[in-house]
Each structure stands twice: as C-alpha cells, then as structure tokens.
Design a protein around this motif. Structure first.
Motif, PDB file in Angstrom:
ATOM      1  N   SER A   1      -5.993  14.681  21.019  1.00  0.00           N
ATOM      2  CA  SER A   1      -4.605  15.016  20.670  1.00  0.00           C
ATOM      3  C   SER A   1      -4.568  15.946  19.459  1.00  0.00           C
ATOM      4  CB  SER A   1      -3.804  13.736  20.386  1.00  0.00           C
ATOM      5  OG  SER A   1      -4.245  13.093  19.194  1.00  0.00           O
ATOM      6  N   VAL A   2      -5.504  15.753  18.532  1.00  0.00           N
ATOM      7  CA  VAL A   2      -5.598  16.651  17.369  1.00  0.00           C
ATOM      8  C   VAL A   2      -5.949  18.063  17.821  1.00  0.00           C
ATOM      9  CG1 VAL A   2      -6.909  17.158  15.265  1.00  0.00           C
ATOM     10  CG2 VAL A   2      -6.188  14.812  15.741  1.00  0.00           C
ATOM     11  N   ALA A   3      -6.926  18.182  18.723  1.00  0.00           N
ATOM     12  CA  ALA A   3      -7.368  19.498  19.198  1.00  0.00           C
ATOM     13  C   ALA A   3      -6.258  20.226  19.946  1.00  0.00           C
ATOM     14  CB  ALA A   3      -8.592  19.341  20.102  1.00  0.00           C
ATOM     15  N   LEU A   4      -5.459  19.514  20.727  1.00  0.00           N
ATOM     16  CA  LEU A   4      -4.369  20.145  21.470  1.00  0.00           C
ATOM     17  C   LEU A   4      -3.318  20.747  20.545  1.00  0.00           C
ATOM     18  CD1 LEU A   4      -3.706  17.702  24.461  1.00  0.00           C
ATOM     19  CD2 LEU A   4      -4.572  20.030  24.589  1.00  0.00           C
ATOM     20  N   LEU A   5      -3.067  20.091  19.414  1.00  0.00           N
ATOM     21  CA  LEU A   5      -2.053  20.595  18.495  1.00  0.00           C
ATOM     22  C   LEU A   5      -2.589  21.669  17.565  1.00  0.00           C
ATOM     23  CD1 LEU A   5      -0.406  18.030  19.437  1.00  0.00           C
ATOM     24  CD2 LEU A   5       0.577  18.068  17.146  1.00  0.00           C
TER      25      LEU A   5
END
Length: 394
Positions: free
Chosen positions: A275-279
């Motif tokens: 989720s961190v990488a997507l944002l």
C-alpha cells in the motif's frame, strides 16, 4: 489546510516580521517571515518505515511539527566551478512559500526521507502544492547533530536545498558519520552551512555561522496581521466568502494518505508495504484501482503485476505512470486472459515453449513507439511463464 492535516493548533492571529541579512540572492536585504507568531504550531507527522527484508515489518514513527510559517523565498545561486563564479537566478525571489519546521525526532537518513515522502503525499492530497522536488516545488534544509545518549544535542550543521528524498537520506547519513569521525579524532564540529555534492556523495562547506548573527527582527510594516476565524468567532454580518473559517476547512479535508493505505490493506488484503508503494508513485494508485474495476483477477495478482512488472517496465523506459502506453483496460484484459489460461500456461512451461496472442488495445491502433513499449512489457511473460508473446491489434 496543511496545519489541520498535521494536527497543528491554528493561530487565529499570526504576524509577519522582517528578518534582516545581506546575501546575494536576497536583493531586498531582508526576508518577510513569521518569527514571533506563525500561522500554525504544535503538530505531528506520522509515517512508517519498513524494517528487515522479507517479510518486511512496517514500523510506525512520529515526528513533532514545531511550527508552520509563511515567508518569502530567496533567489537561487548557480555555482560555476569552471569559471570560478556564481550566477544568481532571481526569478523566484520574493515568492511566498510555506515552511514546515520539524523537531529533532529522527535518527537517520531513511527516517527523514520517509517523513518527507509522507509530507509530500499529504501536500499533494490537499492540493497545497504539487510538491515536485525535482522542479524545486519542495526543498529540504536538514539540521544534523550527534550526541551520546542522555546528553544534550551537539553542535549542528545545516545542509541546504536538498531536492530529492534520496539525496536527503545520503546527505544526512554522510554528515552523521563525518561528525562522529571528527569528534572521535579529537576535532570539533563547526556551526556551519553545508551543501550536498551528489557527484561525490558528500557534504561540502558553504559558509560558517560562528558569531551569532543579529537578524534585527522587526514587525513587517507593510503587512497587517493575518486573521482567521472559527464558527464561534465569525463576526456578525460578515460575508463568509471574504474570511477564512478554520472549522469550514477542517470539515472539507480530503482523505489523507494514511487513511487510504489502511483502506487498501483492509479492502484488498495487501501487505502494508504494498500500500505504501502504490501511493509513493504518482498516479499508480489510480491505475491500480482502474485495473481492479475491469479485471476478474485476484487483488494479490493485480498488485504483483502493477508493482513488479508494470512499474518495473515504466522505470526501465524512464516513463511516468501518466505517460504509459499501457492502459488499465489493456492490463486488465491481459490479466483476465492469464486467469483463464493459467493451467495451460503451467503445463506449457514444463513441456515446451508455446505462444500466446494478446490484444493490447481493442478497437484502437497503436503507434510504432507504443507497440515497441507494449512488446517489451509483455515480453517479461517469457521470464515468468515460459511462453512467447505476440502483440496484436484488433
């Protein structure tokens, strides 16, 4: 809105001051700032860092926000070492900016870089700024000092105008080791301003701050106090469009990145680091969500394709998500075909190399450049599934 998003106390009355000093990139001889009473104080910035390799553990951290102030930007010094001269670009001199001052709660370059990335996402979500560091829309001045546990903070140095999170982390880590080495060898740390030379990977002195400078702060005579209101202090008969209502802004805060990440983990069952990488990549979350709307593939498979194959392809081609020739619909169609043909693919991988035809963009024509880019992306299937890939246009 930035102060509200960071949980700051908003001062309903803030003041402007003149900070007097001479420097070549400040032609007025003073800077307008908020020394005495800034617009917002006492907030916090929450962020998370990944510790360990696989599986990575996401550890929450918080850094205190001392204050948020409004001030003028200075010009930009361009150092020409070949001619031993410095050029001054005054295009941004006098332009208003917002400065966020953090407390010394971080202990390494990775923490600082992660905190700045989180602040960047918050500013983008609020619309405060595009916060593109490469274009100078977000710059960082890092103050670094070292000390033994339980002792007061040591003498600090300031590394100015860092314009990428990666350089910020490298500059801080280098400066920490430089100061430790200096003290262990019997030297002393100077209170000075330094810059980061990204080619050499080290910090270099710019000017010292010894002999405390008298900035001769005085109230700014040309700017009145900035007055804000809440619902209980709005003057009677005042047009709401002509004043700033803090409560009105608080009710209209958009969804912040931390909330978005929690929703992604809960809705799709993905790992927190995913989720961190997507944002962290501009436009990638929207691309992922559009793929999810159009595919029957499981969220885990979509996440893997978007973060590994698709994002890896973009980085290889030096493209932003918005520049991708591969649309969410095309990737969704490919994933659907893989879902339908998964058993066949597995069998082919063990027996012989097969072939598969993929419809990249139905009912549309691809340019030659787009065709080459798409072909390179789909060719990664050879590595993953062991079959050849042909791109066709319908």
């Amino acid at each position: 809105m930035t102060g509200l998003a960071l949980g700051c106390r908003i001062n309903r009355k803030s003041l402007f001051d003149r900070k007097h000093y001479f420097y070549a990139d400040l032609p007025a001889g003073y800077q307008i700032t908020q020394q005495r009473l800034p617009i917002a104080v006492n907030g916090s910035l929450a962020y998370s860092i990944c510790v360990g390799k696989k599986p990575a553990q996401v550890v929450p951290r918080t850094v205190r926000v001392k204050q948020i102030q409004l001030e003028q930007d200075s010009g930009k010094s361009l150092h020409d070492d070949l001619r031993s001269q410095t050029l001054i670009d005054l295009n941004r001199a006098g332009v208003g900016l917002l400065e966020v001052v953090l407390e010394p709660d971080m202990s390494c370059g990775e923490e600082a870089a992660t905190a700045v990335r989180e602040l960047q996402l918050i500013l983008q979500a609020l619309g405060t700024s595009q916060a593109n560091m490469a274009e100078g829309q977000l710059r960082v001045d890092a103050n670094i000092s070292v000390h033994h546990p339980g002792e007061p903070l040591g003498i600090r140095t300031e590394v100015k105008n860092l314009n990428s999170a990666r350089f910020l982390a490298k500059a801080i880590d280098y400066e920490i080791q430089r100061q430790i080495s200096e003290l262990e060898n019997g030297g002393e740390i100077l209170n000075e301003t330094r810059s980061f030379d990204y080619k050499l990977g080290c910090t270099v002195p710019m000017r010292d701050k010894e002999g405390k400078q008298d900035y001769r702060f005085m109230p700014e005579p040309n700017l009145p106090p900035l007055l804000l209101y809440d619902s209980g202090s709005l003057p009677a008969g005042v047009d709401p469009q002509q004043v700033i209502n803090i409560d009105w802004l608080r009710e209209r805060l958009p969804e912040l990145p931390s909330v978005t990440r929690e929703k992604l983990v809960r809705q799709y069952g993905m790992l927190p680091e995913h989720s961190v990488a997507l944002l962290n990549e501009v436009g990638l979350l929207e691309f992922f969500q559009n793929v999810m709307k159009e595919t029957r593939a499981e969220p885990k498979r979509v996440t893997s394709w978007v973060l590994n194959t698709f994002l890896g392809f973009l980085k290889q081609q030096n493209l932003a998500v918005s520049e991708s020739p591969v649309t969410p619909a095309a990737l969704a169609e490919l994933l659907d075909l893989l879902v339908l043909g998964a058993p066949i693919v597995a069998q082919r991988k063990q027996t012989q190399v097969g072939s598969m035809r993929i419809w990249v963009r139905p009912l549309a024509l691809l340019s030659g450049w787009e065709m080459r880019c798409c072909h390179e992306l789909w060719c990664s299937l050879q590595m993953q599934f062991g079959f050849h890939m042909a791109v066709a246009v319908v």
